[in-house]
Design a protein around this motif. Sequence first.
Motif, mmCIF file in Angstrom:
data_model
loop_
_atom_site.group_PDB
_atom_site.id
_atom_site.type_symbol
_atom_site.label_atom_id
_atom_site.label_comp_id
_atom_site.label_asym_id
_atom_site.label_seq_id
_atom_site.Cartn_x
_atom_site.Cartn_y
_atom_site.Cartn_z
ATOM 1 N N ALA A 50 0.521 -1.151 0.387
ATOM 2 C CA ALA A 50 -0.381 -0.305 -0.218
ATOM 3 C C ALA A 50 0.952 0.799 0.127
ATOM 4 O O ALA A 50 -0.017 1.915 0.277
ATOM 5 C CB ALA A 50 -0.824 0.018 1.194
ATOM 6 N N CYS A 51 2.483 1.000 0.211
ATOM 7 C CA CYS A 51 3.464 2.134 0.688
ATOM 8 C C CYS A 51 3.709 2.709 -0.954
ATOM 9 O O CYS A 51 4.349 1.901 -1.651
ATOM 10 C CB CYS A 51 4.131 2.492 1.399
ATOM 11 N N PRO A 52 3.114 4.004 -1.156
ATOM 12 C CA PRO A 52 3.857 4.958 -2.839
ATOM 13 C C PRO A 52 5.010 4.411 -2.612
ATOM 14 O O PRO A 52 5.438 4.265 -4.218
ATOM 15 C CB PRO A 52 3.002 6.098 -2.770
ATOM 16 N N THR A 53 5.711 5.148 -1.636
ATOM 17 C CA THR A 53 7.075 5.049 -2.015
ATOM 18 C C THR A 53 8.074 3.315 -1.929
ATOM 19 O O THR A 53 8.959 3.783 -2.666
ATOM 20 C CB THR A 53 8.364 5.516 -0.745
ATOM 21 N N SER A 63 10.318 2.014 3.266
ATOM 22 C CA SER A 63 8.971 1.200 3.489
ATOM 23 C C SER A 63 8.045 1.306 4.831
ATOM 24 O O SER A 63 8.902 1.866 5.790
ATOM 25 C CB SER A 63 8.381 -0.446 3.641
ATOM 26 N N PRO A 64 6.530 1.572 5.092
ATOM 27 C CA PRO A 64 6.612 1.229 6.449
ATOM 28 C C PRO A 64 6.479 1.003 8.043
ATOM 29 O O PRO A 64 7.677 1.227 8.993
ATOM 30 C CB PRO A 64 4.827 1.198 6.468
ATOM 31 N N ARG A 67 11.005 2.444 8.062
ATOM 32 C CA ARG A 67 11.291 3.523 8.579
ATOM 33 C C ARG A 67 9.919 3.383 10.338
ATOM 34 O O ARG A 67 11.066 3.532 10.550
ATOM 35 C CB ARG A 67 9.728 4.454 7.903
ATOM 36 N N CYS A 92 9.518 9.873 3.469
ATOM 37 C CA CYS A 92 7.790 9.258 3.751
ATOM 38 C C CYS A 92 6.307 10.176 3.379
ATOM 39 O O CYS A 92 7.090 12.216 3.746
ATOM 40 C CB CYS A 92 7.949 9.032 5.326
ATOM 41 N N LEU A 93 5.956 10.147 2.163
ATOM 42 C CA LEU A 93 4.694 10.965 1.356
ATOM 43 C C LEU A 93 4.175 11.861 3.063
ATOM 44 O O LEU A 93 2.875 12.712 3.299
ATOM 45 C CB LEU A 93 3.734 10.884 0.696
ATOM 46 N N ASP A 94 3.875 10.632 4.618
ATOM 47 C CA ASP A 94 3.141 11.009 4.910
ATOM 48 C C ASP A 94 0.767 10.284 4.997
ATOM 49 O O ASP A 94 0.231 11.751 5.673
ATOM 50 C CB ASP A 94 3.214 12.027 6.049
ATOM 51 N N CYS A 95 1.131 9.747 3.760
ATOM 52 C CA CYS A 95 -0.112 9.577 2.862
ATOM 53 C C CYS A 95 -1.017 9.025 3.842
ATOM 54 O O CYS A 95 -1.900 9.324 3.939
ATOM 55 C CB CYS A 95 -0.008 9.161 2.263
ATOM 56 N N ARG A 96 -0.268 8.058 4.869
ATOM 57 C CA ARG A 96 -0.891 7.214 5.708
ATOM 58 C C ARG A 96 -1.610 6.420 4.846
ATOM 59 O O ARG A 96 -3.174 4.975 5.830
ATOM 60 C CB ARG A 96 -1.728 8.321 6.897
ATOM 61 N N ALA A 97 -1.484 5.394 3.755
ATOM 62 C CA ALA A 97 -2.075 4.584 2.853
ATOM 63 C C ALA A 97 -1.606 3.271 4.429
ATOM 64 O O ALA A 97 -2.405 2.208 3.895
ATOM 65 C CB ALA A 97 -1.580 4.375 2.123
ATOM 66 N N CYS A 98 -0.104 3.151 4.784
ATOM 67 C CA CYS A 98 -0.224 2.263 5.554
ATOM 68 C C CYS A 98 -0.886 1.818 6.459
ATOM 69 O O CYS A 98 -1.618 0.867 6.986
ATOM 70 C CB CYS A 98 1.301 1.949 5.984
ATOM 71 N N TYR A 108 0.444 4.851 12.193
ATOM 72 C CA TYR A 108 1.307 5.436 11.528
ATOM 73 C C TYR A 108 1.854 6.384 11.755
ATOM 74 O O TYR A 108 3.079 7.835 11.646
ATOM 75 C CB TYR A 108 1.632 4.973 10.395
HETATM 76 S S1 SF4 Z 1 2.435 7.042 4.668
HETATM 77 FE FE1 SF4 Z 1 2.667 4.911 4.582
HETATM 78 S S2 SF4 Z 1 2.036 4.634 3.217
HETATM 79 FE FE2 SF4 Z 1 2.333 6.611 2.804
HETATM 80 S S3 SF4 Z 1 4.547 7.176 2.274
HETATM 81 FE FE3 SF4 Z 1 4.833 7.084 4.482
HETATM 82 S S4 SF4 Z 1 5.074 4.740 4.677
HETATM 83 FE FE4 SF4 Z 1 4.640 5.045 2.620
#
Ligand code: SF4
Length: 471
Positions: A50-53, A63-64, A67, A92-98, A108
């Motif tokens: 699920a993690c874009p990066t 990866s989450p 990290r 990390c985008l802090d997108c929270r998809a994880c 996260y």
């Molecule tokens: S918030 Fe989670 S899913 Fe999004 S880039 Fe960071 S580690 Fe990956």
Amino acid sequence: MTTTHTASKQVPTTTGPSSPADEALRRQLAASIPEQRFLDCVHCGLCLSACPTYLETGDENDSPRGRIYLMRAVADGRLNLTPEATSHLEACLDCRACETACPSGVKYGRLIEPFKVAMESDAVRESSVRSGPITQATNLLTSTLLTKLFPSAKLTQWALWPARWLQQWGLDGLARSWPARLMTPEILQRMHRLLPKLSPPAPPLPELLPPVGTKRATVALFTGCVAEAMFSQTNRATARVLQHNGCEVLVPRSQGCCGAIHYHNGDRTQAIALARQNLASFPWREIDAVIVNVAGCGAMLKDYGHIGEEDPAISPVLLEELGSFAGSVRDVSEFLMALGPVAPGHPVPLKAVYHDACHLCHAQKIRQQPRDLLAMVPGLEIAPIEEAEICCGAAGSYNLTQPDMADRLGRRKAKHIRDVPGVAAVLTGNAGCALQLAASLSESGSPLPVMHIMDILDKSYGPLPSTDSDD
Ligand code: SF4
Ligand code: SF4
């Protein structure tokens, strides 16, 4: 889309004696992140896809799970904040998809956000030597633009005048010529790349807008800073949609920026000062909701209570107020679906895709409400898109500070949109995503219009019965 996987190995966790910066960082981490939050992660790896990066690099450290391991090692003193560790955490985008993917309920965002605040704090920055391509001068310019200019809608409006004139005179291409690129810092070039077609500044919204028909609710509209400077028409569309739904709409003039830009750049003190300004501006205890139409601002406003908890200096009274204010905040789609929306009547014949903004679908868990609202618009067809919940690379100011990964994710998203047969527009609920998607689509040769869902609903509701209350 092909995923590029590189050899993946964990950053080593023995890095020699700690510097004063490492000690300062550890003190801040101990005060703001309870150890249990790290321990909630059982290292199952179910969040990786699920993690874009991670999808882009295939590197465990991006990866989450990787990290979380890095952050815990730094907090425990097993790892100093090396440039290598820093680069994986900053990416990390802090997108929270994880968070959405994690079956163990790992929060996260409550790890990476205070960690980044500590990492960017003056005490740590002043005594650390950061490596990387960004110079100290560029850092200063970036930080000034992000924390001094953007948080003011008025200053941003003024700063946009040169770009507006260039656009009006058809000289916009000059800014992309090689002499201009040679003389312009990269961050300004990145900002120029993201600029939409700019309209003249709109007069301020009236402080009180009456409902259409019988009053069903009283709400206050959060208008934001960059969003008001670049997408003032969307704030006005949002106000009209609320009015059409029987809402009396207050627009407090003294409201400020939500503070997300400051918080994500390590300035929690200024973020809390802005939170206090908003507490004083909005009559949140006397109204039905504080309404937000920008996903990133909404997530920040809803997090005021948690951010307050990270600061041991905050009084219990202020902490209660921050939590209570946060509890009154609603995304506009969330609020309208809970209220029971009035059906819009005018057809909008269009095939579009809906892009889930990360801070709406992952941070606020709002996925269905925007789709349900759009389903009410006659003539509008919403087509599904691959990887709908993968970040487009906007992520607040990420597309300015992490240009390489932001561009990779922008291209990935643009391809998925272009793959939808007959698509004529992209709809979303976040101003930052709108800028990133429009730039990425344009660069991919498909300059599709990108609109906020409130712009489409406004078209479908049509004009207000009387223009007296409208700007
Ligand atoms: S918030 Fe989670 S899913 Fe999004 S880039 Fe960071 S580690 Fe990956
Ligand atoms: S964050 Fe959640 S999903 Fe990811 S490794 Fe840890 S426990 Fe597993």
